[in-house]
Design a protein around this motif. Sequence first.
Motif, mmCIF file in Angstrom:
data_model
loop_
_atom_site.group_PDB
_atom_site.id
_atom_site.type_symbol
_atom_site.label_atom_id
_atom_site.label_comp_id
_atom_site.label_asym_id
_atom_site.label_seq_id
_atom_site.Cartn_x
_atom_site.Cartn_y
_atom_site.Cartn_z
ATOM 1 N N ARG A 46 -30.955 -37.888 -40.890
ATOM 2 C CA ARG A 46 -29.841 -36.962 -40.687
ATOM 3 C C ARG A 46 -30.196 -35.753 -39.836
ATOM 4 N N VAL A 47 -31.463 -35.419 -39.739
ATOM 5 C CA VAL A 47 -31.868 -34.193 -39.052
ATOM 6 C C VAL A 47 -32.483 -34.550 -37.706
ATOM 7 N N PRO A 48 -32.109 -33.861 -36.625
ATOM 8 C CA PRO A 48 -32.751 -34.108 -35.325
ATOM 9 C C PRO A 48 -34.247 -33.836 -35.389
ATOM 10 N N ALA A 49 -34.998 -34.550 -34.560
ATOM 11 C CA ALA A 49 -36.457 -34.466 -34.614
ATOM 12 C C ALA A 49 -36.955 -33.049 -34.362
ATOM 13 N N HIS A 50 -36.278 -32.293 -33.481
ATOM 14 C CA HIS A 50 -36.772 -30.961 -33.148
ATOM 15 C C HIS A 50 -36.440 -29.931 -34.226
ATOM 16 N N ARG A 51 -35.678 -30.309 -35.257
ATOM 17 C CA ARG A 51 -35.398 -29.407 -36.384
ATOM 18 C C ARG A 51 -35.959 -29.943 -37.691
ATOM 19 N N LEU A 52 -36.810 -30.967 -37.626
ATOM 20 C CA LEU A 52 -37.264 -31.638 -38.828
ATOM 21 C C LEU A 52 -38.175 -30.752 -39.676
ATOM 22 N N THR A 53 -39.041 -29.974 -39.034
ATOM 23 C CA THR A 53 -39.936 -29.106 -39.799
ATOM 24 C C THR A 53 -39.148 -28.057 -40.577
ATOM 25 N N GLU A 54 -38.133 -27.483 -39.960
ATOM 26 C CA GLU A 54 -37.303 -26.505 -40.667
ATOM 27 C C GLU A 54 -36.591 -27.152 -41.840
ATOM 28 N N ALA A 55 -36.070 -28.362 -41.628
ATOM 29 C CA ALA A 55 -35.391 -29.057 -42.723
ATOM 30 C C ALA A 55 -36.358 -29.380 -43.850
ATOM 31 N N MET A 56 -37.584 -29.775 -43.509
ATOM 32 C CA MET A 56 -38.584 -30.058 -44.536
ATOM 33 C C MET A 56 -38.969 -28.799 -45.301
ATOM 34 N N SER A 57 -38.966 -27.649 -44.620
ATOM 35 C CA SER A 57 -39.233 -26.385 -45.314
ATOM 36 C C SER A 57 -38.169 -26.123 -46.372
ATOM 37 N N TRP A 58 -36.921 -26.367 -46.015
ATOM 38 C CA TRP A 58 -35.844 -26.225 -46.998
ATOM 39 C C TRP A 58 -36.029 -27.213 -48.155
ATOM 40 N N ALA A 59 -36.431 -28.441 -47.841
ATOM 41 C CA ALA A 59 -36.598 -29.457 -48.882
ATOM 42 C C ALA A 59 -37.722 -29.080 -49.846
ATOM 43 N N VAL A 60 -38.876 -28.657 -49.299
ATOM 44 C CA VAL A 60 -39.993 -28.265 -50.158
ATOM 45 C C VAL A 60 -39.622 -27.049 -50.994
ATOM 46 N N THR A 61 -38.908 -26.100 -50.396
ATOM 47 C CA THR A 61 -38.462 -24.928 -51.147
ATOM 48 C C THR A 61 -37.541 -25.322 -52.291
ATOM 49 N N ALA A 62 -36.645 -26.274 -52.051
ATOM 50 C CA ALA A 62 -35.747 -26.736 -53.104
ATOM 51 C C ALA A 62 -36.524 -27.402 -54.237
ATOM 52 N N ILE A 63 -37.533 -28.205 -53.893
ATOM 53 C CA ILE A 63 -38.343 -28.859 -54.927
ATOM 54 C C ILE A 63 -39.089 -27.818 -55.760
ATOM 55 N N LEU A 64 -39.712 -26.851 -55.094
ATOM 56 C CA LEU A 64 -40.469 -25.826 -55.814
ATOM 57 C C LEU A 64 -39.557 -24.963 -56.682
#
Length: 316
Positions: free
Chosen positions: A215-233
């Motif tokens: 769902r996320v473009p490759a050039h925004r994937l790191t930012e999206a993963m930051s949101w995902a890790v933050t949500a998990i934590l």
Amino acid sequence: MRAEHGRDGAGALGPPAARVRGRPADPGGSRLNGAANALEQVVDELCFTLGPVLAVLLATSFAPAAGLLTAAGLLLGGTLAFVAAGEGRGPAPGAGSAAGRLPWRGLAPLLCCFAGTGVVFGSLEVTTVSGTGDAAGVLLGVQAAGSGLAGLALGAYGRPLRLGRCLALMAALLLLPPLCAATTDAAWPLAPALLLIGTATAPVMITAMNTLHVRVPAHRLTEAMSWAVTAILAGSSAGATAAGHLADGPHPWLGYAIPPMAAAGAWLAVRAGSRERQAPPRTVGGPPARQARTPANGAAHERKLTPRTAPAEPTS
């Protein structure tokens, strides 16, 4: 250098985890990304199972700080190796679409899923540790083993799963620990229950990560993963806090009621997001048809106009 689904409780490990998960195994977007996510899940569970054993062995054989120093050295060495690996770098900034906004319509349900899964991990671990005493380490190891085996099986299977179905299965299996705790005081019935739960949590995490990659473009994937890790934590912290309050009460096993409710909430969020994404696009502009006059012969005829629609988002 892994963020063990929020189990480490160290927010400082969030950014490295996001950087690692934000680097696709295959920039072409093939099924190798799914296999890589499955392998990552297996390595996570292996570290979670063997890490405490290694830390205790080092602390008792050498010095109390040996385990902590070893973990710090592994973190530093892994980070330097990751930075030095040129093939692990993602696309350059601005290499993607000029539209720099994240696709929140598809990302928000996934963040709710990650937060709910974090609540499951945090509350389940705290309740198990507080309610089973010396058997907690073995029980959590059994859960991690189930998750690792499921990750291997899913990686070998190679076909995408439906996130909603994975969450529904996890929510159903999470009803087993409260049933066991309500019917018996023995700890051993929790072992098969946690083993089954482990086999259900791995497909949820792997499928959610695969869906985020889509769902996320490759050039925004790191930012999206930051949101995902933050949500998990954040979810793990909230779940551990709630379970800790219940553990101090007269019925510590009530903490086992938190994981199924969190999983059900995650399922509802993903379900609602799926329905919204499947809704027909809105029409932007004039009516679907109108009467127009041909200037050549003056005869009226009906000309159907193609409505302008909002761009469709990628599906998982």
